[in-house]
Write a protein that holds these residues in place. Sequence first.
Motif, short mmCIF file in Angstrom:
data_model
loop_
_atom_site.label_atom_id
_atom_site.label_comp_id
_atom_site.label_asym_id
_atom_site.label_seq_id
_atom_site.Cartn_x
_atom_site.Cartn_y
_atom_site.Cartn_z
N LEU A 104 33.99 22.25 -31.60
CA LEU A 104 33.50 23.29 -30.69
C LEU A 104 34.35 24.54 -30.85
O LEU A 104 35.53 24.45 -31.19
N GLU A 105 33.76 25.69 -30.58
CA GLU A 105 34.52 26.93 -30.51
C GLU A 105 34.45 27.43 -29.09
O GLU A 105 33.38 27.61 -28.52
N ALA A 106 35.64 27.64 -28.51
CA ALA A 106 35.74 28.16 -27.15
C ALA A 106 37.00 28.99 -27.07
O ALA A 106 38.04 28.60 -27.61
N MET A 107 36.92 30.13 -26.43
CA MET A 107 38.06 31.02 -26.25
C MET A 107 38.68 31.38 -27.60
O MET A 107 39.90 31.40 -27.76
N LYS A 108 37.86 31.61 -28.60
CA LYS A 108 38.27 32.01 -29.95
C LYS A 108 39.13 30.97 -30.65
O LYS A 108 39.87 31.28 -31.56
N MET A 109 39.02 29.71 -30.21
CA MET A 109 39.76 28.62 -30.84
C MET A 109 38.80 27.47 -31.11
O MET A 109 37.83 27.29 -30.39
N GLU A 110 39.10 26.70 -32.15
CA GLU A 110 38.32 25.50 -32.43
C GLU A 110 38.94 24.32 -31.70
O GLU A 110 40.15 24.17 -31.66
N HIS A 111 38.07 23.50 -31.13
CA HIS A 111 38.49 22.30 -30.42
C HIS A 111 37.79 21.12 -31.08
O HIS A 111 36.56 21.07 -31.12
N VAL A 112 38.57 20.19 -31.62
CA VAL A 112 38.02 19.04 -32.32
C VAL A 112 37.92 17.87 -31.35
O VAL A 112 38.91 17.47 -30.74
N VAL A 113 36.72 17.32 -31.22
CA VAL A 113 36.51 16.13 -30.41
C VAL A 113 36.61 14.94 -31.35
O VAL A 113 35.84 14.82 -32.30
N LYS A 114 37.61 14.08 -31.10
CA LYS A 114 37.87 12.92 -31.96
C LYS A 114 37.49 11.63 -31.25
O LYS A 114 37.53 11.55 -30.02
N ALA A 115 37.17 10.62 -32.04
CA ALA A 115 36.78 9.32 -31.50
C ALA A 115 37.97 8.64 -30.83
O ALA A 115 39.04 8.54 -31.44
N PRO A 116 37.80 8.16 -29.60
CA PRO A 116 38.90 7.50 -28.90
C PRO A 116 39.08 6.04 -29.31
O PRO A 116 40.06 5.41 -28.96
N ARG A 117 38.11 5.51 -30.07
CA ARG A 117 38.15 4.10 -30.49
C ARG A 117 37.23 3.93 -31.70
O ARG A 117 36.50 4.84 -32.06
N ASP A 118 37.26 2.76 -32.31
CA ASP A 118 36.30 2.42 -33.36
C ASP A 118 34.96 2.14 -32.71
O ASP A 118 34.90 1.67 -31.57
N GLY A 119 33.86 2.39 -33.42
CA GLY A 119 32.55 2.07 -32.86
C GLY A 119 31.40 2.64 -33.65
O GLY A 119 31.53 2.99 -34.83
N VAL A 120 30.26 2.73 -32.96
CA VAL A 120 29.02 3.23 -33.55
C VAL A 120 28.42 4.26 -32.60
O VAL A 120 28.37 4.04 -31.38
N VAL A 121 27.95 5.39 -33.15
CA VAL A 121 27.32 6.43 -32.35
C VAL A 121 25.96 5.94 -31.88
O VAL A 121 25.13 5.51 -32.68
N LYS A 122 25.73 6.01 -30.58
CA LYS A 122 24.44 5.64 -30.01
C LYS A 122 23.51 6.83 -30.02
O LYS A 122 22.37 6.74 -30.47
N ASP A 123 24.00 7.99 -29.51
CA ASP A 123 23.16 9.17 -29.42
C ASP A 123 24.02 10.43 -29.49
O ASP A 123 25.18 10.42 -29.09
N VAL A 124 23.43 11.49 -30.00
CA VAL A 124 24.07 12.80 -30.08
C VAL A 124 23.28 13.74 -29.17
O VAL A 124 22.07 13.89 -29.34
N MET A 125 23.95 14.34 -28.20
CA MET A 125 23.27 15.17 -27.21
C MET A 125 23.39 16.66 -27.48
O MET A 125 23.19 17.47 -26.58
N CYS A 126 23.73 17.06 -28.70
CA CYS A 126 23.87 18.47 -29.03
C CYS A 126 23.54 18.68 -30.50
O CYS A 126 23.42 17.71 -31.25
#
Length: 144
Positions: A104-126
Amino acid sequence: SLSVEIAGEGEAKIEVTGIHQSGADALNVKVGDAVLKGNVVVHENSLFVYTADASYCFQLKVPEFSVTDGAGGDGCVAPMAGKVVKLIAAAGQSFSKGDQLVILEAMKMEHVVKAPRDGVVKDVMCAEGDFVEGKKLVISFEPE
């Protein structure tokens, strides 16, 4: 105004009453009656402030982006409102703890959302280019 508490050696509490950008990364920070002039550099989880008299390094708190849905599933939330600049995860994709899922980009900075655990993606809402609200679910995971 912004209040900042610094704990540890030489504990301090200061109130920053004004921040004015005077150049590309040069700042004037007013603390009480004093004005500090310096440069700011952000690298990974550190914020470096350089003034004529001293330099300071602040460790930035790494936000927690995971949530649970109460039904055994969980996912990741946007840390703050911002624009999705890169979507790495896809429904059905396996991931490992620490993998990048969304940038994500917010306040002129990139913010990386990382996985908190191992797993499988169920759905992407964006999608790339979307504006997302802070603390809103952006990726859901299959239950463990």
